[in-house]
Scaffold this active site. Structure first.
Site, PDB file in Angstrom:
ATOM      1  N   ASP A  82     -54.583 -25.600 -35.353  1.00  0.00           N
ATOM      2  CA  ASP A  82     -53.163 -25.476 -35.695  1.00  0.00           C
ATOM      3  C   ASP A  82     -52.244 -26.381 -34.893  1.00  0.00           C
ATOM      4  O   ASP A  82     -51.050 -26.462 -35.197  1.00  0.00           O
ATOM      5  CB  ASP A  82     -52.707 -24.032 -35.477  1.00  0.00           C
ATOM      6  CG  ASP A  82     -52.582 -23.697 -33.995  1.00  0.00           C
ATOM      7  OD1 ASP A  82     -53.569 -23.900 -33.249  1.00  0.00           O
ATOM      8  OD2 ASP A  82     -51.495 -23.268 -33.575  1.00  0.00           O
TER       9      ASP A  82
ATOM     10  N   ASP B  77     -56.172 -20.004 -29.856  1.00  0.00           N
ATOM     11  CA  ASP B  77     -54.788 -19.542 -29.939  1.00  0.00           C
ATOM     12  C   ASP B  77     -54.058 -20.170 -31.123  1.00  0.00           C
ATOM     13  O   ASP B  77     -54.005 -21.390 -31.269  1.00  0.00           O
ATOM     14  CB  ASP B  77     -54.031 -19.877 -28.658  1.00  0.00           C
ATOM     15  CG  ASP B  77     -54.501 -19.046 -27.475  1.00  0.00           C
ATOM     16  OD1 ASP B  77     -55.389 -18.202 -27.660  1.00  0.00           O
ATOM     17  OD2 ASP B  77     -53.976 -19.241 -26.360  1.00  0.00           O
TER      18      ASP B  77
ATOM     19  N   ASP C  69     -60.520 -23.716 -33.286  1.00  0.00           N
ATOM     20  CA  ASP C  69     -59.570 -23.512 -32.197  1.00  0.00           C
ATOM     21  C   ASP C  69     -59.350 -22.004 -32.033  1.00  0.00           C
ATOM     22  O   ASP C  69     -59.709 -21.206 -32.916  1.00  0.00           O
ATOM     23  CB  ASP C  69     -58.260 -24.231 -32.551  1.00  0.00           C
ATOM     24  CG  ASP C  69     -57.181 -24.025 -31.508  1.00  0.00           C
ATOM     25  OD1 ASP C  69     -57.477 -24.170 -30.303  1.00  0.00           O
ATOM     26  OD2 ASP C  69     -56.041 -23.696 -31.887  1.00  0.00           O
TER      27      ASP C  69
END
Length: 271
Positions: A214, A15, A13
């Protein structure tokens, strides 16, 4: 156990994981990115961002020449050497951005749900929301198979909105900061499985896979990956997996690219 020398794919991922959520800095992860690049390990970016955004970031990070997963799996940008694959240069899953936008506009007009999409505002507004430059913010509006929005209604109305989308064959997905609407058949897990199968077909051997994320929208990806790093994030919902065997899953103490580095240190340096 696995090593950096064996056939390996890393899915990441952006951001809040490889990039800092506020500054977009990635330097803490730079040494590992260099090491993976030197070992010819593909680092496959996997995000809610548009393909245009991700191609820019892929070049910035020095990760060109490998596929990437955009718009939460609704778009697969193919590797440069995969020109013989049907759909090159991009595979689009499900209905288009324009069709989803029409559905959302109808729901807003007829059922009075409150939200603001990236199509409703200009790049200057998105730059304010995200901290991006205006030129980078403009790339966030180039959706092909999803819509990004800010929810401005109650939790009760959100449940109703989600149900209506599901009835229409769409899904409502929470990212690190924004919400995303895409075809119910699309997903980071589906896109990752396709990429893994393609690499296996080309090499004759299934690669070992490592994934890092996240947010809640990373869970589908991390469920289908061999080893998962859950980077400590800002989202209150966090990431919860069905299989959280400590031998397979590592939860970091650090956030963003420092957590990314911590996850790589755990799975490689300790072995």
């Amino acid at each position: 156990m696995f090593s950096i020398q064996q056939p390996l794919l890393v899915f990441s991922d952006l951001d809040g994981t490889l990039l800092d959520s506020h500054s977009y800095d990635w330097q803490p992860a730079a040494p590992w990115l260099s090491r993976l690049r030197e070992a010819n390990v593909p680092v496959i970016l996997c995000s809610s961002k548009t393909s245009a955004e991700m191609l820019y970031l892929q070049k910035t990070l020095g990760l060109q020449g490998v596929p990437l997963i955009a718009e939460n799996g609704a778009v697969i940008q193919l590797a440069e050497q995969w020109q013989d694959i049907d759909g090159f240069p991009r595979i689009i899953s499900g209905i288009s951005h324009g069709e989803i936008s029409q559905v959302l506009n109808t729901l807003r007009e007829k059922e009075h749900f409150k939200f603001t999409t990236f199509d409703d505002v200009d790049d200057a507004t998105i730059a304010e929301w995200t901290g991006l430059s205006r030129s980078q913010a403009a790339l966030t509006q180039l959706h092909e198979a999803s819509v990004t929005l800010i929810w401005r209604d109650s939790d009760e109305r959100m449940a109703q909105f989600t149900a209506r989308l599901n009835e229409l064959g769409l899904q409502f997905m929470q990212g690190a900061r924004f919400w995303h609407v895409l075809d119910a058949s699309a997903g980071k897990d589906q896109a990752a499985n396709w990429i893994i199968a393609t690499y296996q077909q080309l090499s004759g051997k299934r690669p070992t896979t490592l994934g890092l994320g996240d947010g809640p929208n990373d869970a589908p990806l991390l469920e289908v990956i061999d080893y998962a790093v859950i980077v400590k994030g800002l989202n209150r919902e966090g990431v919860h997996l069905h299989d959280e065997d400590p031998a397979r899953v590592w939860r970091t103490q650090r956030e963003g690219p420092e957590g990314w580095r911590e996850g790589l240190d755990h799975f490689f340096s300790a072995r």
